[in-house]
Design an enzyme around this catalytic site. Structure first.
Site, PDB file in Angstrom:
ATOM      1  N   ASP A  37       6.343  -3.003  11.811  1.00  0.00           N
ATOM      2  CA  ASP A  37       5.277  -3.088  10.810  1.00  0.00           C
ATOM      3  C   ASP A  37       4.070  -3.800  11.413  1.00  0.00           C
ATOM      4  OD1 ASP A  37       5.682  -2.692   7.479  1.00  0.00           O
ATOM      5  OD2 ASP A  37       3.855  -3.720   8.133  1.00  0.00           O
ATOM      6  N   ASP A  63       0.728  -1.752  15.435  1.00  0.00           N
ATOM      7  CA  ASP A  63      -0.216  -0.924  14.685  1.00  0.00           C
ATOM      8  C   ASP A  63       0.012   0.507  15.156  1.00  0.00           C
ATOM      9  OD1 ASP A  63      -2.249   0.546  13.647  1.00  0.00           O
ATOM     10  OD2 ASP A  63      -3.856  -0.816  14.249  1.00  0.00           O
ATOM     11  N   TYR A 162      -4.672  11.687   0.719  1.00  0.00           N
ATOM     12  CA  TYR A 162      -3.256  11.279   0.764  1.00  0.00           C
ATOM     13  C   TYR A 162      -2.355  12.495   0.573  1.00  0.00           C
ATOM     14  CZ  TYR A 162       1.112   8.909  -0.613  1.00  0.00           C
ATOM     15  OH  TYR A 162       2.419   8.491  -0.707  1.00  0.00           O
ATOM     16  N   LYS A 166       0.353  14.119   3.265  1.00  0.00           N
ATOM     17  CA  LYS A 166       1.791  14.241   3.011  1.00  0.00           C
ATOM     18  C   LYS A 166       2.246  15.700   3.113  1.00  0.00           C
ATOM     19  CE  LYS A 166       2.798   9.895   2.488  1.00  0.00           C
ATOM     20  NZ  LYS A 166       3.715   9.213   3.426  1.00  0.00           N
ATOM     21  N   VAL A 194       7.463   5.202  -7.121  1.00  0.00           N
ATOM     22  CA  VAL A 194       8.408   4.138  -6.773  1.00  0.00           C
ATOM     23  C   VAL A 194       7.757   2.768  -6.992  1.00  0.00           C
ATOM     24  CG1 VAL A 194      10.045   3.355  -5.034  1.00  0.00           C
ATOM     25  CG2 VAL A 194       9.173   5.700  -4.930  1.00  0.00           C
TER      26      VAL A 194
HETATM   27  N1  NAD Z   1       5.596   3.917  -3.658  1.00  0.00           N
HETATM   28  C1  NAD Z   1       5.589   5.208  -3.997  1.00  0.00           C
HETATM   29  O1  NAD Z   1       5.543   5.557  -5.190  1.00  0.00           O
HETATM   30  C2  NAD Z   1       5.679   6.286  -2.951  1.00  0.00           C
HETATM   31  C3  NAD Z   1       5.816   7.607  -3.389  1.00  0.00           C
HETATM   32  C4  NAD Z   1       5.887   8.633  -2.460  1.00  0.00           C
HETATM   33  C5  NAD Z   1       5.840   8.346  -1.118  1.00  0.00           C
HETATM   34  N2  NAD Z   1       5.697   7.050  -0.707  1.00  0.00           N
HETATM   35  C6  NAD Z   1       5.628   6.807   0.737  1.00  0.00           C
HETATM   36  O2  NAD Z   1       6.681   5.938   1.104  1.00  0.00           O
HETATM   37  C7  NAD Z   1       6.295   5.187   2.266  1.00  0.00           C
HETATM   38  C8  NAD Z   1       6.513   3.720   2.001  1.00  0.00           C
HETATM   39  O3  NAD Z   1       5.730   3.371   0.864  1.00  0.00           O
HETATM   40  P1  NAD Z   1       5.874   2.006   0.051  1.00  0.00           P
HETATM   41  O4  NAD Z   1       5.699   2.341  -1.361  1.00  0.00           O
HETATM   42  O5  NAD Z   1       7.062   1.268   0.523  1.00  0.00           O
HETATM   43  O6  NAD Z   1       4.521   1.311   0.557  1.00  0.00           O
HETATM   44  P2  NAD Z   1       4.179  -0.201   0.934  1.00  0.00           P
HETATM   45  O7  NAD Z   1       2.697  -0.296   0.900  1.00  0.00           O
HETATM   46  O8  NAD Z   1       5.000  -1.114   0.109  1.00  0.00           O
HETATM   47  O9  NAD Z   1       4.701  -0.285   2.440  1.00  0.00           O
HETATM   48  C9  NAD Z   1       4.069   0.393   3.507  1.00  0.00           C
HETATM   49  C10 NAD Z   1       4.257  -0.412   4.774  1.00  0.00           C
HETATM   50  O10 NAD Z   1       3.617   0.284   5.861  1.00  0.00           O
HETATM   51  C11 NAD Z   1       2.991  -0.680   6.696  1.00  0.00           C
HETATM   52  N3  NAD Z   1       1.889  -0.067   7.473  1.00  0.00           N
HETATM   53  C12 NAD Z   1       0.734   0.448   6.966  1.00  0.00           C
HETATM   54  N4  NAD Z   1      -0.055   0.841   7.994  1.00  0.00           N
HETATM   55  C13 NAD Z   1       0.612   0.571   9.146  1.00  0.00           C
HETATM   56  C14 NAD Z   1       0.311   0.750  10.530  1.00  0.00           C
HETATM   57  N5  NAD Z   1      -0.866   1.253  10.936  1.00  0.00           N
HETATM   58  N6  NAD Z   1       1.225   0.361  11.445  1.00  0.00           N
HETATM   59  C15 NAD Z   1       2.397  -0.185  11.044  1.00  0.00           C
HETATM   60  N7  NAD Z   1       2.740  -0.384   9.753  1.00  0.00           N
HETATM   61  C16 NAD Z   1       1.848  -0.004   8.817  1.00  0.00           C
HETATM   62  C17 NAD Z   1       2.468  -1.726   5.713  1.00  0.00           C
HETATM   63  O11 NAD Z   1       2.182  -2.967   6.355  1.00  0.00           O
HETATM   64  C18 NAD Z   1       3.601  -1.809   4.690  1.00  0.00           C
HETATM   65  O12 NAD Z   1       4.547  -2.812   5.026  1.00  0.00           O
HETATM   66  C19 NAD Z   1       4.839   5.573   2.559  1.00  0.00           C
HETATM   67  O13 NAD Z   1       4.794   6.566   3.540  1.00  0.00           O
HETATM   68  C20 NAD Z   1       4.374   6.132   1.210  1.00  0.00           C
HETATM   69  O14 NAD Z   1       3.296   7.021   1.358  1.00  0.00           O
HETATM   70  C21 NAD Z   1       5.620   6.012  -1.588  1.00  0.00           C
END
Ligand code: NAD
Length: 265
Positions: A37, A63, A162, A166, A194
Site C-alpha cells: 500500500d 506507489d 472510474y 473498471k 461495500v
Molecule cells: N467500496 C466499494 O463499494 C467498492 C465497490 C466496488 C469495487 N471496489 C474496489 O475495491 C478495491 C478496494 O476498495 P476499498 O473500498 O477497500 O477502498 P479503500 O479506499 O478503503 O482502499 C484502497 C486502498 O488502495 C490504496 N492505494 C490507492 N492508490 C494506491 C497506489 N497508487 N499505490 C498503492 N496503494 C494505493 C489506498 O491507500 C487504500 O489503502 C478498489 O479497487 C475499489 O475500486 C470497491
C-alpha cells in the site's frame, strides 16, 4: 488446516477496506501475506493483525503508479517468501464528479491506479509465477483483480472515469486469462456497495455535489439490495479465498459479481 496452507498471497491496497479483509481471511486460511500500500502505517497495522492470527506478513510501501516500485514490490515479496502463489490486485481509487466537469487530471489519476497499475502489477507478478514450479493443483499461480459492478453496462454519470477504468479491468482479466493459461488462472471480482473508507468518500463527494446530508446517498444505495444488508469487505474476501483455493482451480477469465443481488446477469 486452512484451504491456503503454505501459500503466499500478495495483496495491493492492503492497508484498509477490502484489502485488509482479504489479508485477514487469507491469513486465517493459512497463507503468508505481502501487504502492499501507499499507506505504510496502515499496511504495518494490518501486518500486526495478521501476525496476531499466527500467520506471516510482510508490509511493503509502494506507489503502484510507478513501475520501478512495482518491480521492487515483487522483488521484496520473492526475497522474503520465495514465491507468489496468489495476486489480489485490489488497490483502487475513485472520484465523484459530473461528466462535464471531469478534468484530464481526474481521468489520468483514476486510470493511473485502477487500470495502468493493475495491468503492470499483473504483468510483474505473472512473470514471477511463470518462473515458479507448479503447486499441487498443477497451476503456477492465481490472479484475482478487483473490478466493480460499475464496470458493467449501465452508465455511471457521476463516476464515468472510474466505471471505464473498471470495465478495462474486466477486459484485462479476459486477455490475461488467455495469455497465461493453463499455468495461471485470472479472474475478477465485481463488488457492489461495500462499507469501506472508499464509500465514505463517495457519500461525502456525491452528497456535496447534490446538497445531501451525510449518509443519505449511502442509505439510498443500499436500500434496494435484495439480500437486505450492506455489503461487508469480508463478503468479497470470502469469494477471493474461494477463487484462490482448491475449489476455484477450474475457473478462469470470469468476472464474478458479489453484490447481494444489486446487479443480476
Ligand atoms: N467500496 C466499494 O463499494 C467498492 C465497490 C466496488 C469495487 N471496489 C474496489 O475495491 C478495491 C478496494 O476498495 P476499498 O473500498 O477497500 O477502498 P479503500 O479506499 O478503503 O482502499 C484502497 C486502498 O488502495 C490504496 N492505494 C490507492 N492508490 C494506491 C497506489 N497508487 N499505490 C498503492 N496503494 C494505493 C489506498 O491507500 C487504500 O489503502 C478498489 O479497487 C475499489 O475500486 C470497491
Amino acid at each position: 488446516m486452512g484451504t491456503l496452507d503454505g501459500k503466499v498471497a500478495l495483496i495491493t491496497g492492503a492497508a484498509g477496506g477490502i484489502g485488509r479483509a482479504m489479508a485477514l481471511r487469507f491469513a486465517t486460511e493459512g497463507a503468508g501475506v505481502v501487504l502492499v500500500d501507499l499507506d505504510e502505517a496502515g499496511a504495518s497495522a494490518v501486518a500486526a493483525e495478521v501476525t496476531a492470527l499466527g500467520a506471516r506478513a510482510l508490509p511493503v510501501r509502494a506507489d503502484l503508479t510507478r513501475n520501478a516500485e512495482i518491480r521492487s514490490m515483487a522483488d521484496q515479496a520473492v526475497a522474503h517468501f520465495g514465491r507468489i502463489d496468489v495476486l489480489l490486485n485490489n488497490a483502487g481509487v475513485i472520484r465523484v464528479e459530473r461528466l462535464l466537469d471531469v478534468t484530464e487530471e481526474h481521468w489520468d489519476f483514476i486510470f493511473s491506479v485502477n487500470t495502468r497499475a493493475v495491468f503492470f502489477v499483473l504483468q510483474a507478478v505473472a512473470r514471477q509465477m511463470l518462473d515458479q514450479e507448479p503447486g499441487a493443483d498443477g497451476r503456477r499461480g492465481r490472479i484475482i483483480n478487483t473490478a466493480s459492478i460499475a464496470g458493467r453496462p449501465g452508465g455511471r454519470p457521476l463516476f464515468a472515469p472510474y466505471a471505464a477504468s473498471k470495465a478495462a479491468v474486466i477486459s484485462i482479466t479476459h486477455s490475461a486469462a488467455v495469455a497465461l493459461a493453463p499455468s495461471v488462472t485470472v479472474n475478477a471480482i465485481c463488488p457492489g456497495a461495500v462499507e469501506t473508507p472508499m464509500w465514505e468518500q463517495i457519500d461525502a463527494e456525491w452528497g456535496e455535489l447534490e446538497g445531501r446530508q451525510k449518509g443519505e446517498v449511502w442509505r439510498e444505495r443500499i436500500a434496494p439490495i435484495p439480500l437486505g444488508r450492506p455489503q461487508r469487505a469480508e463478503d468479497v474476501a470470502g469469494v477471493a479465498a474461494f477463487l484462490a483455493g482448491p475449489d476455484g482451480g477450474y475457473m478462469t477469465g470470469q468476472a464474478v459479481t458479489v453484490d447481494g443481488g444489486l446487479v443480476m446477469s
